[in-house]
Design a protein around this motif. Structure first.
Motif, short mmCIF file in Angstrom:
data_model
loop_
_atom_site.label_atom_id
_atom_site.label_comp_id
_atom_site.label_asym_id
_atom_site.label_seq_id
_atom_site.Cartn_x
_atom_site.Cartn_y
_atom_site.Cartn_z
N SER A 54 0.83 -1.21 0.00
CA SER A 54 0.00 0.00 0.00
C SER A 54 0.86 1.26 0.00
N PHE A 55 1.97 1.22 0.72
CA PHE A 55 2.88 2.38 0.74
C PHE A 55 3.50 2.61 -0.63
N ALA A 56 3.90 1.54 -1.30
CA ALA A 56 4.47 1.68 -2.65
C ALA A 56 3.44 2.26 -3.61
N ARG A 57 2.18 1.87 -3.44
CA ARG A 57 1.13 2.36 -4.33
C ARG A 57 0.93 3.87 -4.17
N VAL A 58 0.86 4.35 -2.93
CA VAL A 58 0.67 5.79 -2.75
C VAL A 58 1.94 6.56 -3.12
N SER A 59 3.09 5.90 -3.05
CA SER A 59 4.34 6.55 -3.48
C SER A 59 4.33 6.77 -4.98
N VAL A 60 3.88 5.75 -5.73
CA VAL A 60 3.74 5.91 -7.17
C VAL A 60 2.72 7.00 -7.49
N PHE A 61 1.63 6.98 -6.76
CA PHE A 61 0.60 8.02 -6.92
C PHE A 61 1.20 9.41 -6.70
N LEU A 133 -12.29 1.16 -23.18
CA LEU A 133 -12.11 2.09 -22.06
C LEU A 133 -12.65 1.45 -20.79
N VAL A 134 -11.71 1.04 -19.91
CA VAL A 134 -12.09 0.40 -18.65
C VAL A 134 -11.31 1.10 -17.52
N PRO A 135 -11.74 2.29 -17.09
CA PRO A 135 -10.98 3.06 -16.09
C PRO A 135 -10.85 2.39 -14.73
N LEU A 136 -11.79 1.47 -14.41
CA LEU A 136 -11.76 0.85 -13.10
C LEU A 136 -11.14 -0.54 -13.12
N SER A 137 -10.41 -0.86 -14.18
CA SER A 137 -9.69 -2.13 -14.21
C SER A 137 -8.45 -2.03 -13.34
N GLY A 138 -7.87 -3.18 -13.02
CA GLY A 138 -6.71 -3.19 -12.14
C GLY A 138 -5.53 -2.40 -12.65
N ASP A 139 -5.37 -2.33 -13.97
CA ASP A 139 -4.23 -1.62 -14.55
C ASP A 139 -4.42 -0.11 -14.57
N TRP A 140 -5.67 0.35 -14.51
CA TRP A 140 -5.95 1.77 -14.71
C TRP A 140 -6.59 2.46 -13.51
N VAL A 141 -6.97 1.71 -12.49
CA VAL A 141 -7.74 2.31 -11.41
C VAL A 141 -6.94 3.37 -10.65
N LEU A 142 -5.62 3.16 -10.48
CA LEU A 142 -4.82 4.16 -9.78
C LEU A 142 -4.76 5.46 -10.56
N PHE A 143 -4.64 5.36 -11.88
CA PHE A 143 -4.63 6.57 -12.71
C PHE A 143 -6.01 7.24 -12.69
N SER A 144 -7.06 6.44 -12.63
CA SER A 144 -8.41 7.01 -12.55
C SER A 144 -8.60 7.77 -11.25
N ILE A 145 -8.08 7.21 -10.16
CA ILE A 145 -8.15 7.91 -8.87
C ILE A 145 -7.32 9.20 -8.93
N SER A 206 0.42 18.59 -0.92
CA SER A 206 0.10 17.50 -1.85
C SER A 206 0.72 16.18 -1.40
N ILE A 207 1.93 16.25 -0.84
CA ILE A 207 2.57 15.04 -0.31
C ILE A 207 1.74 14.47 0.84
N ILE A 208 1.33 15.34 1.75
CA ILE A 208 0.51 14.89 2.88
C ILE A 208 -0.81 14.28 2.37
N GLY A 209 -1.42 14.97 1.40
CA GLY A 209 -2.68 14.46 0.85
C GLY A 209 -2.53 13.12 0.16
N SER A 210 -1.40 12.91 -0.53
CA SER A 210 -1.17 11.64 -1.22
C SER A 210 -1.04 10.49 -0.23
N PHE A 211 -0.30 10.70 0.84
CA PHE A 211 -0.13 9.64 1.83
C PHE A 211 -1.41 9.42 2.65
N GLN A 212 -2.31 10.40 2.64
CA GLN A 212 -3.58 10.24 3.34
C GLN A 212 -4.70 9.75 2.43
N LEU A 213 -4.38 9.34 1.22
CA LEU A 213 -5.39 8.93 0.25
C LEU A 213 -6.33 7.89 0.84
#
Length: 278
Positions: A54-61, A133-145, A206-213
């Motif tokens: 989960s930490f890696a995911r918000v770091s990429v975000f 167009l599948v924005p909520l698929s596993g590959d694209w959901v992070l970009f959609s968020i 923005s950094i604080i907001g990203s880690f608080q996603l």
């Protein structure tokens, strides 16, 4: 200052102290009650693959979404501040308006747009005759968020930059004009240096907001439970540990550890941004 200090202690320091206290204990599975375990919970979190995923995911975000959002906000602020843009007040309101929409409502709106069995995405796929167009698929959901968060907070950051632009002394513009500086040179030599402090502040927020996603993935999860897990972000992990798993001590440990990591990263950014000539 006594009333402020009292409210600050009750609303800020007391919850933090309580969470730290919880993180030092562990519930007994068979005998009930809790026992003092020191830093064992922190050691367990450091070896928890779900936490690090989960930490890696918000770091990429953070690395992808924040620069895009701040760049768009900066361009919008510079455009509105420019005398060449007609109806600048109208565009300022339009860009800021999404920030006035509650995060829950904004996520529900975009969730309807993203739905591959209803909404705009489904209509486009119907026209194309395939699920392109599948924005909520596993590959694209992070970009959609990331798109939702960017849509929500461009106006907020734009207002920070625009406010900083409005307090730049007119003498600097006059000096730049006398030196023959054009519009682009004025931006790079006058406006951007003056925006440095506000850029640092916006970056820290923005950094604080990203880690608080939390809100966006948690609301979208019923639409795509296979793509968004209960530990999709550290905040979701802590929330589900506490309210669904009744693991209050371990949940507090995750929250405290994320708070420390966020503070350290924000402090590094602040110190780096405040260095002269950096």
């Amino acid at each position: 200052m006594a009333p402020f200090l009292l409210v600050f202690a009750l609303a800020f320091l007391a919850p933090i102290g309580y969470a730290i206290g919880l993180s030092l204990f562990r519930e007994q599975a068979f005998f009930g009650g809790s026992t003092f375990v020191g830093f064992d919970n922190y050691i367990q979190v450091l070896g928890d693959s779900k936490f690090w995923e989960s930490f890696a995911r918000v770091s990429v975000f953070l690395v992808v979404q924040v620069p895009i959002m701040l760049l768009l906000a900066l361009v919008a602020a510079l455009a509105i501040d420019s005398a060449r843009l007609h109806a600048a007040g109208f565009f300022r309101i339009v860009i800021f308006l999404p920030y006035a929409v509650p995060a829950v409502v904004a996520t529900l709106i975009w969730g309807y747009i993203y739905g591959d069995t209803f909404g705009l995405a489904a209509d486009i796929n119907g026209l194309l005759g395939s699920k392109t167009l599948v924005p909520l698929s596993g590959d694209w959901v992070l970009f959609s968020i990331g798109n939702i968060v960017t849509w929500e907070f461009i106006g907020y950051n734009m207002l920070i930059f625009y406010s900083a632009l409005k307090i730049i002394p007119k003498d600097l513009y006059e000096a730049a004009a006398i030196d023959g500086a054009g519009a682009f040179r004025t931006i790079t030599s006058v406006k951007l240096p003056a925006l440095r402090g506000s850029i640092v502040v916006a970056t820290i927020f923005s950094i604080i907001g990203s880690f608080q996603l939390f809100n966006e993935p948690n609301i979208l999860r019923p639409l795509t439970p296979n793509a968004i897990s209960t530990y999709y972000t550290p905040n979701m992990y802590a929330y589900n540990l506490s309210f669904n798993g009744q693991q209050y001590n371990y949940s507090a440990t995750v929250a405290i550890l994320m708070g420390v990591i966020t503070t350290v990263i924000a402090l590094i950014v602040q110190l780096r941004g405040s260095r002269k000539g950096a």
